[in-house]
Design an enzyme around this catalytic site. Structure first.
Site, PDB file in Angstrom:
ATOM      1  CG  HIS A  56      -1.918  -1.124   1.215  1.00  0.00           C
ATOM      2  ND1 HIS A  56      -3.070  -1.144   0.461  1.00  0.00           N
ATOM      3  CD2 HIS A  56      -1.890  -2.311   1.879  1.00  0.00           C
ATOM      4  CE1 HIS A  56      -3.717  -2.280   0.665  1.00  0.00           C
ATOM      5  NE2 HIS A  56      -3.011  -3.016   1.516  1.00  0.00           N
ATOM      6  CG  ASN A 128      -7.838  -4.724   0.556  1.00  0.00           C
ATOM      7  OD1 ASN A 128      -7.004  -3.828   0.573  1.00  0.00           O
ATOM      8  ND2 ASN A 128      -7.549  -5.966   0.930  1.00  0.00           N
TER       9      ASN A 128
END
Length: 500
Positions: A56, A128
């Protein structure tokens, strides 16, 4: 002299018993802290990259608020969930595998993390844009990410490595279906849903508990990019989603999401047709309906990206009274790993960085010193218990949950359910256009350097899900579907040997 040991070992040379399965209390129980193999593996993984996030790394974020719109007091005593309560939030969206300079339009899951600055402390929901994940055990996580990241030899990402791992981990098929659909490339961060993905515990003032999944449904509508559109966007603007979020808010187009939950009782969980804590599976809405609980609106862009977004640290173990963890094995690993990686990336006092500080007052505990300690701890005692007026523990107690079973590495074998839910997605959720896009995207990806044997093994997953899908992909990637059908008749262990 004894024969040289060629088997896998720990970093200290001891035999490594299992590299895919965590030590749990019973088959469905939580992961045990005594699993030194898991701790060694995750701790090393958390320190592999400096200074950017291990995963990320590329992301954008904004501030806003969450407003609770439903009465959920019979499920959770969390203050910020009580009807009418308005709570400041920070949301960060990201790609997963790419570096900080990667393109926003790459085919990749998108991180969807929300920090709630509640009056009882910070609550971080780290999810997510997909309701499922590739794996269900944190022991596999470093290997999964390694297969998606750059190789040791040539520093290049490899489609071959991705499909090699996925095809040896059939539980990943459900997430593959999402990734290889057009939802694998959202048009922007505003035009995608978010999910907590994991199962969490809610508990009320009576200490009754429930299992919960979160859904953030975009009010802007879902918009995605096709393979060709994504390539065109990347050629023109590698930061298109980051730019879109910032400029939309600057122009007064505040993105919002309707927040929903699924709530399951302990009795339902015990009688559920499969493991309700398996993050590679969804809870069918027909069995566990969704219910709206609030609205999230983002209305303020960051003033300083580094200070407010790059230094933002989202920690799945940051709970508030009324919310706790479940025995989801992936979540259990993340409870350790995220905090640990923040300690590595930002230091032991990352909680003192303004964007990470709770808004209900300074932290009050006996954790002192370390790099960048800017706390107002003063000269009081740094130990507990003490009789010098230091803060005492507060009686916030989660309800007891019964767990029983042998402490062992309970291997969860490949099962029909690993193919059934993706089959429902293919046959009932997707229409003709979506199925065509899935076949096209999988084919394009496999034709990007994937070995023939790995293509064949991968197509076995699709065959077991839906033979028609496997046939359509096989035609486009140069695989004999007859061979795939024969391989599909083998046991998983036989398949692995046949395609080694």
């Amino acid at each position: 002299m004894s024969k040289k040991n060629t088997g896998m070992t720990s970093s200290f040379g001891a035999p490594w018993p299992d590299d895919n399965t965590s030590l749990t209390a019973g088959r469905g129980g939580p992961v045990l802290m005594q699993d030194v193999a898991l701790l060694e593996k995750l701790a090393h993984f958390d320190r592999e990259r400096i200074p950017e996030r291990v995963v990320h790394a590329k992301g954008a974020g904004a501030f806003g608020h969450f407003t609770a719109t439903a009465d959920v007091s019979k499920y959770s005593c969390a203050d910020f969930l009580q009807k009418g309560k308005k709570t400041p939030v920070l949301a960060r969206f990201s790609t997963v595998a790419g570096e900080r300079g990667s393109a926003d339009a790459e085919r990749d899951p998108r991180g969807f993390a929300v920090k709630f600055y509640t009056e009882e402390g910070n609550y971080d929901l780290v999810g997510n844009n997909t309701p499922v994940f590739f794996i269900r055990d944190a022991m596999k996580f470093p290997d999964f990410i390694h297969s998606q990241k750059r190789r040791t030899a040539d520093n290049l990402r490899s489609n071959n490595d991705m499909w090699d791992f996925w095809s040896l981990t059939p539980e990943s098929l459900h997430q593959i279906m999402v990734l290889m659909s057009d939802r694998g490339v959202p048009a922007s961060f505003r035009h995608m849903n978010g999910y907590g993905s994991h199962t969490f515990m809610w508990y009320n003032a009576k200490k009754e508990y429930f299992w919960v999944k979160y859904h953030f449904k975009t009010d802007q509508g879902i918009e995605n990019l096709t393979w060709a559109q994504a390539e065109e966007v990347m050629a023109k603007d590698r930061d298109h989603a980051t730019r879109d979020l910032y400029t939309s808010i600057a122009n007064g187009l505040y993105p919002s999401w309707t927040v929903q939950v699924q709530i399951m009782t302990p009795e339902q969980a015990r009688d559920f047709p499969y493991d309700p804590f398996d993050v590679t599976k969804v809870w069918p809405h027909g069995l566990v309906p969704v219910q709206e609980i609030g609205k999230m609106v983002l209305d303020r862009a960051p003033d300083n990206y580094f200070q407010q977004i790059e230094q933002a640290a989202f920690n799945p173990s940051a709970f508030v009274p009324g919310i706790a963890a479940s025995p989801d094995k992936m979540l259990q690993g993340r409870l350790f790993s995220y905090h640990d990686t923040h300690l590595h990336r930002l230091g032991p006092n990352y909680h003192l960085i303004p964007v990470n500080q709770p808004k209900n007052g300074a932290a009050r505990n006996y954790q002192r010193d370390g790099f960048h300690d800017t706390s107002a701890a003063g000269a009081g005692p740094n130990f507990w218990p003490n009789s010098q007026g230091g803060p005492a523990p507060q009686p916030v107690i989660e309800p007891p949950v019964p767990y029983a079973g042998d402490a062992d590495r309970h291997v969860q074998a490949v099962a029909d359910i690993d193919y059934k839910q993706p089959a429902v997605m293919y046959n009932k959720v997707m229409g003709d256009y979506e199925r065509e896009q899935l076949v096209t995207n999988v084919s394009n990806h496999m034709n990007g350097g994937v070995d023939q044997r790995i293509k064949e093994r991968s197509l076995v997953m699709f065959w077991k899900m839906e033979p028609d899908c496997a046939k359509r992909i096989a035609q486009l990637v140069g695989v004999d579907i007859g061979k795939v059908e024969k391989l599909a008749a083998l046991s998983f262990e036989e398949l692995v040997k046949a395609t080694a």
